[in-house]
Structures are given as structure tokens and as C-alpha cells.
Design an enzyme around this catalytic site. Structure first.
Site, short mmCIF file in Angstrom:
data_model
loop_
_atom_site.label_atom_id
_atom_site.label_comp_id
_atom_site.label_asym_id
_atom_site.label_seq_id
_atom_site.Cartn_x
_atom_site.Cartn_y
_atom_site.Cartn_z
N LYS A 144 15.01 52.27 38.33
CA LYS A 144 15.11 51.18 39.32
C LYS A 144 13.90 51.04 40.25
O LYS A 144 14.04 50.74 41.42
CB LYS A 144 16.37 51.38 40.17
CG LYS A 144 17.66 51.37 39.38
CD LYS A 144 18.87 51.62 40.23
CE LYS A 144 18.96 53.06 40.64
NZ LYS A 144 20.28 53.42 41.18
N ASP A 197 26.46 57.39 42.47
CA ASP A 197 27.21 56.26 43.04
C ASP A 197 28.45 55.88 42.22
O ASP A 197 29.46 55.45 42.76
CB ASP A 197 26.31 55.03 43.29
CG ASP A 197 25.47 54.63 42.09
OD1 ASP A 197 25.51 55.31 41.06
OD2 ASP A 197 24.76 53.61 42.18
C1 BGC Z 1 20.82 55.49 37.60
C2 BGC Z 1 22.25 55.92 37.79
C3 BGC Z 1 22.96 55.01 38.76
C4 BGC Z 1 22.80 53.56 38.34
C5 BGC Z 1 23.47 52.60 39.30
C6 BGC Z 1 20.76 54.00 37.26
O1 BGC Z 1 19.44 53.56 37.22
O2 BGC Z 1 20.18 56.23 36.60
O3 BGC Z 1 22.31 57.27 38.25
O4 BGC Z 1 24.32 55.36 38.80
O5 BGC Z 1 21.44 53.23 38.26
O6 BGC Z 1 22.97 52.68 40.57
#
Ligand code: BGC
Length: 470
Positions: free
Chosen positions: A171, A206
Site C-alpha cells: 500500500k 486490521d
Molecule cells: C496488508 C494486510 C492488510 C490489508 C488491508 C494489505 O496490503 O498486507 O495486512 O490487512 O492490506 O489493510
């Protein structure tokens, strides 16, 4: 099969024949057919089993060390910290029992430099925010050290309820000196450096927080999903099925598994990749990673759409072949625009026009151009919803809940704001398993649930450690 036929119909637009032809081709490229969905679900089940069987599988299926289910009677004041979406949130929850709670919270913007700089600076920033929160908004705690649940929404290889090493960033985060390090140790050190009297009692993904938060009110909740900036899911798994588990003897029957489903199909076997997805992936900061996430989540849907539009501009099918500096910019097309465009029912598509001509500064657009862009937005969002439904179906087939029904908590901007997202998910489940089964799968929006869930897990962990000491 009537509903499936309607759904798979090619949209008719009143633009040029080239526009109609391009639209027909795009429709097929972005359509996840029922048959394709079945193949994806089957692969999902196989990948889940591999992840539960051994370390290093594509879908890592990480044990979260969360074993109990909340009763709704939990009480006390706990802090929660939520990092991994758009903002950093610090919250103080008071759990009052009977499924009731109150909260104070504060959001802090995480500067782009912090997201890609040294992890130590990010942790110092977090410690400063927590310090500011406690001073300005927190109530007085009786204990010297305040207990905190840390929602860290990245793939962490969890080694205890408050221990875990970062596997990789996603992200748009990419801090140095963090991979393979224990993120709780890094944060706790920052609290020490800054003399902030807080103890990290739990490290929580989360999805796990969302699941637990919903379970506080609806104890039958069995799955938590995030469809936001990123995507992922967590669910309760029977100990016997977590074959790779080498931890303590059987002191529990079930544990929440953080799937990290965004990694699904790294081998590119079943997902319907297009050239637009490949371009996005190649230009991203984590190429060849998180391919499922890149087709579904809010960080990427705008960029996929931008890639499609630019291709049609280059073919002189849109905007008489003219782009703009804003549209040419990577990430220049926000995912939020899609939602506005999809619900534009004005005869001349005025909202689509506003985004294209005013916001993105495209010199001029025809009605046909705007129809094409609106249809692209629908196709990109619907594909995301149908793929998300495949993930849900995979989990429910694996657990067997597909036959008995399930309560699923979902949070995230894509699920909350993309028009008809849930409807598209339900339609997909109906096509796959029929209406009766689909009706027994209940989705509920658990807005901002992850912080609350983390506070509750911190409470459960803190009580368990006090009981051990006694
Ligand atoms: C992460 C996860 C997270 C999800 C939603 C992903 O990019 O790897 O750990 O739960 O995003 O936030």
C-alpha cells in the site's frame, strides 16, 4: 441463469462505432465469468490449504495468536493505534459490557516521506502522536503503564500475541530497516526513547481487529474482511486444520488466521490479468507482488482505470486523442472518482464531465467519451467485487460454512463507497451456489472496527498475562 445473462450483457453506448467496439472488447476483458469465478474459488481453496500446511506458501495464512471469542461482557479502558490505511489513528476505548463501548479518537496524517523513510522515524512519529493524544484527549489511567493494541495492517509473521516480524510492505509504504524486524520491539523502543508510558499488549492485523470488533456485538461473526486501500481477510480456523502450528499444546480449539489474501495467485494461474493490470504492476513500488490486491483495492482501482483511458486516448478512441498533464500523471486518477462517475445519471453525464474536464483538465469530451469512461469505471469496480466474492467463497467452502451460513464483517472505503459493491458480491455468490445459499451469507459494514478490535485483544492479552503472573 437469467440474472447472470443480464449481468454479462455488453453495455450499449451511443458514441462512435469504434467506441462501441472498444467497449465490447473491454467488457469481455474485465468480465469475471461464472466459469472463471469457479476456477478462482477452487484455486483459492487449494492455496489456503497449502498456507495452513507449511511456511512459505503463496497465501501465508498467518496464525494471529487470537484464540478466544469475545463475550460482549468485556470491560475496561484501552488504547488502540491503527496504522496502515490513509491515516494514523489513536483511540481510547471504554468497553462497558453488553456489547457497549465509547471512544475518543484522533487522526494524524502520515507524511509521504515517513512512509518511505527510516522505520525509526516512523516509530518516533507514532510515539509523538500517542503522547499528544494521551496529554490532550486521554483520560487518567490508574495503572502506570497504559495497555495498547497496535493494529499494524501489513503482513507480519506473528510469533506471539504482541510479537511479529514484518514480511513485506504494501500500500505505498516502504520504510527501510523494518523488514524481518519485530515491529512491536521497534515501536516499544520509540515509546522508551520518548518516555511515553505505554505497553504494546497486542499486535493485530486490521482484518483480525474487524472480526473481533464485530464479534463483540454479534458473537457468531466468523470472518473479517478489509476492502479499502488494501485488501485482506481473517477467519476462525480449527486448530486441527492449522497443520503447520508448532506452538503450545492444544490449549485452544480455534485461532483466527490472518490470510494475507492480497498475495493470491502470485503464479498468475487464474486471475484475469489485462495489459492495464500488468502496466500498473510493473510501475508499482512492489512489482510482481500483491496481484490480487492490485485488482481489488482502493489504492489501485483508479490507476487501472487511468491505464485503460490512456490506451483509448492513444488509439484516438477517446477525447479526440488528447490527454492532459493531470491524466498522464501516475496515480492521477483517484479511485473516489469512480464512485462519482458510476452514479452519474444526468442525461449529459455532467459529473463525469466535471471530473474529466475540470479536475483532470482534458480539453473537451463528447457524450460518447463520457459514456465510455463511466462504463470503464463500472467494469473495474464490478470485477473487484466479483473477485472479492471469490475469496469469500473460497473461505466458506474451506470452512464448510457455505452450507450453514456466515456472518461476515467488512470494512474499507471500496466496500463502503463503491456503488453496488456488495450487490455484485452477492450476485457472484448466487451464480456460484444459488440464491438460498447466498442468502445465508450476511455481510455487515464494521466501520473503523479494527481499532476497537485491537483494544479488545489488548485487554484479553493483558488479562491473560496478569492471570499467568498470579
Ligand atoms: C496488508 C494486510 C492488510 C490489508 C488491508 C494489505 O496490503 O498486507 O495486512 O490487512 O492490506 O489493510
Amino acid at each position: 441463469m437469467l440474472s447472470a445473462d443480464i449481468q454479462h450483457a455488453v453495455p450499449q453506448i451511443d458514441g462512435t462505432p469504434e467506441q462501441q467496439e472498444a467497449m465490447t472488447a473491454l467488457h469481455h476483458e474485465f468480465n469475471v465469468t461464472t466459469q472463471r469465478a469457479r476456477t478462482i474459488v477452487q484455486q483459492f481453496v487449494e492455496e489456503m490449504e497449502k498456507g495452513l500446511d507449511h511456511e512459505g506458501a503463496t497465501v501465508p495464512m498467518i496464525p494471529s495468536f487470537v484464540t478466544g471469542r469475545p463475550t460482549g461482557q468485556e470491560k475496561g479502558k484501552y488504547l488502540a493505534l491503527d496504522l496502515g490505511g490513509t491515516n494514523l489513528r489513536v483511540c481510547e476505548f471504554e468497553l462497558k459490557g453488553d456489547g457497549d463501548f465509547s471512544v475518543h479518537q484522533q487522526k494524524y496524517v502520515v507524511a509521504e516521506e515517513l512512509k518511505t523513510g527510516d522505520m525509526r522515524h516512523l516509530c518516533d512519529f507514532i510515539a509523538d502522536c500517542v503522547d499528544n493524544f494521551i496529554t490532550e484527549f486521554g483520560s487518567h489511567h490508574v495503572d502506570h503503564s497504559i495497555q495498547l493494541g497496535f493494529t499494524f495492517s501489513f503482513a507480519v509473521n506473528q510469533t506471539d500475541i504482541n510479537r511479529g516480524t514484518l514480511m513485506h510492505w504494501t500500500k505505498g509504504f516502504n520504510c527501510t530497516n523494518a523488514i524481518h524486524k519485530d515491529v512491536v520491539v521497534l515501536l516499544q523502543d520509540a515509546f522508551l526513547r520518548k518516555n511515553v508510558q505505554v505497553h504494546v499488549a497486542a499486535l493485530v492485523n486490521d482484518t483480525v481487529g474487524t472480526l473481533m470488533a464485530n464479534a463483540y456485538r454479534y458473537p457468531k461473526t466468523s470472518m473479517g474482511i478489509i476492502l479499502g486501500t488494501g485488501t485482506n481477510a481473517a477467519y476462525y480456523e480449527k486448530l486441527g486444520k492449522i497443520k503447520k502450528w508448532k506452538g503450545a499444546e492444544q490449549v485452544f480449539d480455534e485461532m483466527v488466521i490472518n490470510m494475507e489474501w492480497g498475495t493470491f495467485d502470485l503464479e498468475r494461474r487464474v486471475l484475469p490479468f489485462t495489459i492495464y493490470d500488468n502496466k500498473l504492476d510493473r510501475e508499482s513500488i512492489n512489482p510482481r507482488k500483491q496481484l490480487f490486491e492490485k485488482m481489488i483495492s482502493g489504492m489501485y482501482l483508479g490507476e487501472i482505470t487511468r491505464n485503460v483511458i490512456l490506451q483509448l486516448v492513444d488509439e484516438r478512441i477517446l477525447f479526440s486523442g488528447e490527454s492532459s498533464a493531470d491524466l498522464n500523471k501516475q496515480w492521477g486518477f483517484e479511485t473516489a472518482y469512480l464512485s462519482t462517475m458510476v452514479v452519474d445519471d444526468t442525461p449529459q453525464l455532467d459529473h463525469v464531465r466535471h471530473i474529466l474536464e475540470e479536475t483532470l483538465q482534458i480539453p473537451s469530451t463528447t457524450h460518447g467519451d463520457r459514456q465510455v469512461v463511466k462504463e470503464i469505471a463500472i467494469a473495474v469496480g464490478r470485477r473487484a467485487a466479483r473477485l472479492s466474492a471469490c475469496g469469500v467463497a473460497g473461505v466458506l467452502l474451506h470452512t464448510g460454512d457455505i452450507h450453514t451460513g456466515a456472518d461476515i464483517a467488512i470494512d474499507g472505503s471500496v466496500y463502503e463507497h463503491f456503488p453496488h459493491f456488495e450487490k455484485y458480491m452477492v450476485e457472484t455468490l448466487q451464480e456460484l451456489y444459488g440464491q438460498d445459499i447466498a442468502n445465508q451469507v450476511r455481510f455487515s459494514l464494521a466501520r473503523d472496527g479494527s481499532g476497537f478490535g485491537a483494544a479488545m485483544i489488548a485487554m484479553m492479552a493483558h488479562k491473560a498475562s496478569l492471570a499467568k503472573q498470579a
